[in-house]
Structure formats: structure tokens, C-alpha cells
Design a protein around this motif. Structure first.
Motif, PDB file in Angstrom:
ATOM      1  N   ASP A  75      -9.107   3.887   7.583  1.00 60.41           N
ATOM      2  CA  ASP A  75     -10.377   3.661   8.261  1.00 60.41           C
ATOM      3  C   ASP A  75     -10.719   2.187   8.436  1.00 60.41           C
ATOM      4  N   ARG A  77     -11.034  -0.310   6.301  1.00 57.24           N
ATOM      5  CA  ARG A  77     -11.802  -1.070   5.310  1.00 57.24           C
ATOM      6  C   ARG A  77     -10.886  -1.977   4.482  1.00 57.24           C
ATOM      7  N   TYR A  79      -7.182  -3.873   4.758  1.00 53.38           N
ATOM      8  CA  TYR A  79      -6.295  -4.187   5.859  1.00 53.38           C
ATOM      9  C   TYR A  79      -4.871  -4.451   5.414  1.00 53.38           C
ATOM     10  N   TYR A  80      -3.957  -3.634   5.871  1.00 56.05           N
ATOM     11  CA  TYR A  80      -2.526  -3.921   5.755  1.00 56.05           C
ATOM     12  C   TYR A  80      -1.858  -3.126   6.868  1.00 56.05           C
ATOM     13  N   ALA A  84      -1.841   0.911   7.770  1.00 53.42           N
ATOM     14  CA  ALA A  84      -2.764   1.382   8.812  1.00 53.42           C
ATOM     15  C   ALA A  84      -2.018   2.199   9.863  1.00 53.42           C
ATOM     16  N   ILE A  85      -0.828   1.733  10.243  1.00 57.30           N
ATOM     17  CA  ILE A  85      -0.065   2.446  11.266  1.00 57.30           C
ATOM     18  C   ILE A  85       0.412   3.800  10.737  1.00 57.30           C
ATOM     19  N   GLU A  88      -2.632   6.327  10.384  1.00 55.80           N
ATOM     20  CA  GLU A  88      -3.538   6.468  11.535  1.00 55.80           C
ATOM     21  C   GLU A  88      -4.007   7.902  11.784  1.00 55.80           C
ATOM     22  N   ASN A  89      -3.098   8.846  11.754  1.00 63.82           N
ATOM     23  CA  ASN A  89      -3.477  10.206  12.152  1.00 63.82           C
ATOM     24  C   ASN A  89      -3.385  11.225  11.015  1.00 63.82           C
ATOM     25  N   MET A  90      -3.643  10.742   9.804  1.00 66.35           N
ATOM     26  CA  MET A  90      -3.613  11.603   8.620  1.00 66.35           C
ATOM     27  C   MET A  90      -4.975  12.263   8.407  1.00 66.35           C
TER      28      MET A  90
END
Lengths: 241, 473
Positions: A75, A77, A79-80, A84-85, A88-90
Motif C-alpha cells: 500500500d 507506506r 517503500y522498496y 512493491a512490484i 501489487e495484486n495480493m
């Protein structure tokens, strides 16, 4: 209902009392272990990774902590980019399952590395670690991360068995607001900003010098005052906007 | 693999644009009935089952009487007007569904942010656009808008203050959306909790911030008009066309844009997605993601679960499946499949000859075979056969062989999971290799899989790998 139950038992017997790891298709086991291959390419056992590796151990960390981090990465909050990639759609449910899986895993600890610190530096780190600095409103690290620094159930991480590079990067992130963006209160960010650069350098060398062992402490080890100070972490709440 | 009735939507609840004319007739009837409250209301409903299916409920007799009596006595009108009639609730529900189909949330929500409160930054060659807050907050959202204002935006690309909107907001596609659907979406947005959130302004580079230039752009590239059904085609085809070209605005990504940011055409012929490092494949080419040869069921499966036995969605498409497509009704997914299938370009049936590779090329590709055996073969198989529905086959995979190697390179660099959907809630994933294989090796292995097992594709070089890096977050 009993009929159905017996039918189920019968079927299970006929099919040869299938193991939990029944192949889904063409020899691919229908297990979580197979599904988290993308995770363990980095977060693998200590005996397989380079000592200079960046990636933290996640096996054996409290499940609530891991779940919160997965949501934070997804989400935005924390950052890495690689995380993040991947996330994404979990869904929350799937991430919870993955967090619990890693929390329950035994792992091979990194061997401790003796820190190159002067006796004065070591003393000052140990003071911060176990007593804190009331004048700067710095609680002892052990007050939240446990006497053994192995974390607190369910949401505070252990500090041992982590590579130096990872620890240094996290302090950098907290000091620059790159971790837990927008979370209020953000206890670790406040604490990290009060530390001097020298103190941070000493801390991230000292921590990998301790052997990791034992389990996370119980939630009751936390004083009410600190529980209040770190309530966003403990509740796993969304960002305060 | 998939739940057959997601969201409980049935065909009957959904609007087919072909019904628009019937809707107008219906509205006229409705007015007449309100004037003649003694008449039996349900006769009009019986008169047209299609209209009835739209769920445009008439106000009940009692509501009408209360309304009229209230108007006459000026005593109780507010009390009765504030009780939402069934039709309003139904409209909001339909609007919610349509907002999903149009994936409004996809742009109007930041990562982890409040739904529909905007603030997402879209980077384009023309500058950075920041999506607005479309929750009904009076000051920071669209709380002061009425349905006409919303229609102006969606259909004409004009804001409430009369300014032209930038086509980063896909009104070039949304203009095809019917008024009935637009009103339902607006009713849904009005029903959301207002979120107070002021978003930063756009940062548009000069001269693109000039409204007159935007006027010229519109004159050249924007054609206003609600979707007109093609009577020679089936209802499903028309519904699919409406969703793909209109509300779903697939064209916004699946068509290349020209230097002025306008879609080259509406042919879904594929193109690099503006502001990202992803290539949206052609949906008409049999060499890319055209689905002419897939059974309808396979297309529906990919759209709703994110994976089928031939393919797996990744990158922005995986996100679209999660945010939007998995929530669509079977009828709508089927309709999209019927429409997409009809777009297939004629395949050139002369089989491509696998020419003998020059020795230098053979050696280059062979370097990739070594990498493949070490890192990829375990999941994708010795002959690139994959494990259908789990790990995609690479042999014959058009995502691997298509002209642009961009997506394949990114899949290797960053890995990824297909979306977690109702039909595939615990997906298997692809590990990210960016920390483990260097650029030349990635170039070798991608060249290899593009040319092994009968695949034919151009070679990939380390520079191509480096140029594929980057993400929007």
C-alpha cells in the motif's frame, strides 16, 4: 452428515491417504512453499546467503509484524520497489497466510560478526540498548524489542540475525521518512531522528555481533506507556491521514 | 477454477446500450404515469420486458400519492423525499458495478489511499497529471456537482467550470457511455462517504497547459458520441464493444499514441503504455494478444481470474484484473470475449520458416540456454512447456515472442504474482531475478526463450534490459 463424512473417509482411503502436498499438476506441489518461491529467492536460509547480503531474515519473526510489513509495502507506506512490484495484486488473506508461514519457519541464524567498536562506543550502545536515554525521551531498545532483542508478539520485530546493510538502510529510511510514511505516531522514526549518526553507525555494527537465539517475547512484556507510543504498529492500523 | 456467479449480477440487471432508445420511450411513459396516478402503473412495465429488466422501477402508487399530497399540502414533502426509493438504491448498486467496469478507482485512488479520493500521479511526456478527488466532499471533491456536470465531464470532457479536461482522463472513450450509465455512476459516487483531501495541482509542461491548444487537440482527435449499437451484430457483441471501447477504455492502453498523446486509432493494435515501462499488446494481432483462436471460455477465464492455460496477466493488466475485470458479471465478460474474438486480424497461415541461425547468433542464443537451465527450467520445463494454469508455457507463448521484448524482460527482472482473484486466490509466482542475474545474462536468456522450441523472435541485448528498468512507484 455422517454419511458424507464416511464417504469422505472412504474416498480418502481409496485415493491412498493423500499427503498434504498432493501435486497440483505435473509434479508441482500444491503447497504454500511452492507458491512463495518468489520470496525465498532473496529471503533464504542463512547458510545459502552471502554475509554481505542486504535481505533480512523473515523466518521466525512475529506473524503480525510480517503481515503489517507486507501490507505496508503493497500500500505504499513502506517503500522498496521489488517488494512493491511483487505484492501489487495480493489479497490481505493471502498475505496473512504467507506471513504466518514465515513466522512459523525455523531458520539458520547468521553467525555473529564481532563489531569493530571501541570500548566507549560499545558501552554507549549497550546503554541505549538496555536503558535508553530518558533525557532525549529515548526508551531502551529492549523495552519494545524484548530483553533478548528477539521481538515481541505479535507485531514487533526481533533485531538479531539481520545483516548490517539492512539495519543501516532501515535507520536511514526512518531518519528520512522513507519507512512507514504518513503513519502517526511513527515511533521508530521519532526515535531514529533523535539518534546521532555515530550512534546509528555503532548500533548497526553492534547488533550483528550478537548470536540470535530463542523466541519472541509475549505481548505482556510491553509497558502500557510504550504500547501507547507505538499503538499504530501494534494495532496494524492504516495510515492516519 | 472460477466462481460462476460473482457479485450476483445477472444479465437482466445490466444495461445493453441497445436499450437506450427503449429507455427514452420508457421515461416518457413514466412522466405520463406520474400525471395520471390513477392508472395501473405496472401495465407499462409489462409492455416491455427488456425495459423492465433495466430495473427502472416506477415509484409505487403510494409514493406517488405521498409526493402529490406532499406537494399540495407542503407539509410532508421532505420526509418522503429523503427516504430513498428502491430505484435509487438500485441505481447506486448499478453505478457501483459500472464504476468497477470503468475502473474509476484505478486512477482516482493512490496506492493504499482512500478510495476515489484521487491524488494518483500520472506521468506523461506532457507533464504530471494528478487525479482529482471524486468523492462527494463539497470543498475538495465533487460534492457541488450535479448529474449534468458529471455528464459534461464524462461525455464532453469539460469540467464544471467549463474548462476542457486533459485527455489523461479518458473521455475520448467515456464519451461512448450512455447517459443512463453515467447517471448511475454519478449516483454511486454521491453515495460514497465524502473524503476531505486536497490533491496537488497538475504540473503540465508549457505549452501543453494552454486551453486553446487543448481546444485544437479536441477538434482534431475527440469525437463526442454515445455508443451506437451495430444492429447487424449480436447483443453480446454490442455489449462487448461498449465495454471494451467505451466504459472499460481498453483503447487507452492497447493502442499506440501519437506525439500529441492521441490514440492512433481505435483498433486496439497495441502500443507502449504512456508513462510506464510496459507494452500493451495488440488485441487484434494473432502474433500478440489477439484471441481469435481461443475458445470464449479461455478468454473469460483470463479476464476474470488473471490466468488460463495459455497465458498469465502481469504488470498493469494484472492490476486491471484485480481492480476491475474479476468483478464483472459472466455475461459482460462473455460479451467482451465475443467482441475481442471478432477483432482478430486474418492470420497469415503460411507457417514461418525456422531458418538456420547464423553461427554467431546460435552461439549468442546458446549462452541463454545455460542461464535457462540454471534458473528457469525448474518451473517452465525442459521444453518450455510450463505447467498450464500455474507456470505459463514459454514455447509458443506470444508474450515471449511478440515484437516488443519489454514485458518479458520486466517479468525476468521484477518477477511478480498474477492477481489474487476469487478464481485464483493463492497464485503461484515468478521470482524477481534483478539481484541475481546480470543484464547480459538476462539478455541471453530472453533471446534464448524467444528462439527456442520453435519460437521466433528478435535477439535482445543488455541495453534493451537496462532500458526496460523503472517503475511508477
Amino acid at each position: 452428515m455422517p454419511m458424507k463424512f464416511f464417504a469422505f473417509i472412504l474416498l480418502a482411503m481409496i485415493s491412498g491417504l493423500v499427503s498434504a502436498a498432493e501435486p497440483a499438476s505435473a509434479g508441482i506441489p500444491d503447497t504454500l512453499e511452492e507458491r512463495i518461491k518468489p520470496c525465498i529467492i532473496c529471503h533464504r536460509d542463512a547458510d545459502l546467503i552471502d554475509r554481505d547480503a542486504y535481505f533480512p531474515r523473515i523466518a521466525g519473526k512475529p506473524a503480525g509484524y510480517l503481515y503489517n510489513q507486507l501490507r505496508n509495502f503493497r500500500d505504499g507506506r513502506r517503500y522498496y520497489q521489488p517488494m512493491a512490484i511483487l505484492l501489487e495484486n495480493m489479497s490481505d488473506g493471502y498475505m496473512r497466510e504467507i506471513a504466518e508461514y514465515f513466522a512459523s519457519q525455523p531458520y539458520a541464524y547468521l553467525e555473529p560478526v564481532a563489531p569493530a567498536l571501541s570500548p566507549d562506543e560499545t558501552k554507549s550502545v549497550e546503554t541505549l540498548m538496555y536503558s535508553g536515554d530518558p533525557e532525549r525521551d529515548l526508551p531502551a531498545c529492549s523495552a519494545c524489542h524484548g530483553e533478548k532483542l528477539m521481538g515481541l508478539q505479535p507485531a514487533i520485530p526481533g533485531l538479531l540475525g539481520l545483516p548490517h546493510a539492512y539495519l543501516a538502510a532501515q535507520f536511514g529510511g526512518w531518519r528520512n521518512g522513507g519507512i512507514m510514511r504518513g503513519q502517526i505516531p511513527d515511533c521508530m522514526s521519532e526515535i531514529a531522528k533523535k539518534l546521532t549518526q555515530e550512534e546509528v553507525n555503532a548500533l548497526v555494527q553492534w547488533l550483528p555481533g550478537l548470536p540470535a537465539s530463542g523466541q519472541s517475547a509475549g505481548a505482556d512484556a510491553l509497558t502500557p506507556e510504550l504500547a501507547q507510543r507505538c499503538r499504530t504498529i501494534l494495532s496494524g492500523q492504516e495510515v492516519a491521514r | 477454477m472460477r466462481n460462476s456467479s460473482r457479485a450476483g449480477f445477472t444479465r437482466e440487471m445490466l444495461i445493453n446500450p441497445a436499450n437506450e432508445m427503449k429507455r427514452e420511450a420508457h421515461e416518457t411513459q413514466r412522466l405520463r404515469h406520474i400525471n395520471k396516478i390513477d392508472e395501473e402503473v405496472s401495465t407499462a412495465q409489462r409492455s416491455d420486458s427488456l425495459v423492465q429488466s433495466i430495473n427502472q422501477h416506477f415509484p409505487s402508487k403510494w409514493q406517488i400519492i405521498a409526493f402529490v399530497a406532499g406537494g399540495l399540502l407542503s407539509l410532508i414533502p421532505m420526509a418522503s423525499a429523503q427516504t430513498p426509493a428502491d430505484s435509487d438504491t438500485e441505481q447506486v448498486r448499478r453505478g457501483e458495478y459500472l464504476a468497477r467496469a470503468g475502473n474509476c478507482m484505478g486512477c482516482h485512488t493512490t496506492r493504499g489511499g482512500e478510495p476515489y479520493a484521487g491524488g494518483r500521479k500520472l506521468n506523461t511526456p506532457f507533464g504530471q497529471f494528478v487525479t482529482p478527488n471524486i468523492t462527494p466532499d463539497n470543498e475538495t471533491g465533487i460534492g457541488r456537482w450535479n448529474s449534468e456536470d458529471f455528464w459534461q465531464a464524462l461525455h464532453y470532457g469539460k469540467s464544471k467550470d467549463g474548462r476542457y479536461l486533459y485527455p489523461a482522463f479518458p473521455y475520448t472513450e467515456y464519451t461512448k457511455v450512455t447517459r443512463l450509465d453515467a447517471d448511475a455512476i454519478f449516483a454511486y459516487l454521491r453515495s460514497l462517504p465524502p473524503v476531505v483531501q486536497t490533491n496537488p495541482p497538475h504540473k503540465i509542461s508549457s505549452p501543453y497547459d494552454n486551453q486553446f491548444l487543448l481546444y485544437l487537440w479536441r477538434a482534431q482527435y475527440f469525437k463526442e458520441g454515445v455508443y451506437q449499437p451495430d444492429k447487424s451484430k449480436s447483443d453480446e457483441w454490442n455489449r462487448g464493444n461498449y465495454l471494451v471501447q467505451g466504459l472499460g477504455h481498453c483503447t487507452a492502453c492497447h493502442t499506440a499514441r501519437n506525439v500529441l498523446g492521441a490514440s492512433r486509432d481505435d483498433k486496439l493494435s497495441g502500443g507502449k503504455i504512456m508513462g510506464t515501462h510496459w507494452y500493451a499488446p495488440s488485441l487484434i494481432s494473432p502474433l500478440e494478444a489477439g484471441v481469435g483462436e481461443w475458445p470464449i471460455e479461455d478468454i473469460v477465464e483470463l479476464l476474470s481470474t488473471g490466468i488460463n492455460s495459455h497465458a498469465v496477466t502481469s504488470g498493469p493488466m494484472a492490476t486491471i484484473v484485480r481492480q476491475s475485470l474479476q468483478h464483472l458479471s459472466d455475461y459482460d465478460l462473455r460479451s467482451m470475449a465475443v467482441y475481442l474474438k471478432s477483432l482478430d486480424e486474418k492470420r497469415d497461415n503460411t507457417p514461418q520458416k525456422v531458418r538456420k541461425m547464423p553461427e554467431q547468433v546460435r552461439q549468442y542464443v546458446a549462452l541463454g540456454e545455460k542461464v535457462y537451465k540454471e534458473h528457469c527450467q525448474n518451473c517452465h520445463g525442459e521444453s518450455g512447456q510450463g505447467v498450464p494454469g500455474i507456470y505459463p508455457p514459454l514455447a509458443g507463448n506470444r508474450n515471449v515472442t511478440m515484437r516488443s521484448p519489454l514485458n518479458t524482460i520486466r517479468n525476468v527482472l521484477y518477477g511478480g504474482y498474477p492477481p489474487a482473484t476469487a478464481g485464483n486466490p493463492r497464485p503461484y509466482g515468478m521470482p524477481p531475478f534483478q539481484h541475481f542475474i546480470r543484464d547480459p545474462e538476462i539478455a541471453h536468456v530472453v533471446s534464448y526463450i524467444r528462439n527456442a522450441w520453435g519460437n521466433i523472435g528478435s535477439l535482445v541485448y543488455p541495453d534493451d534490459v537496462d532500458n526496460s528498468r523503472g517503475s511508477e512507484f
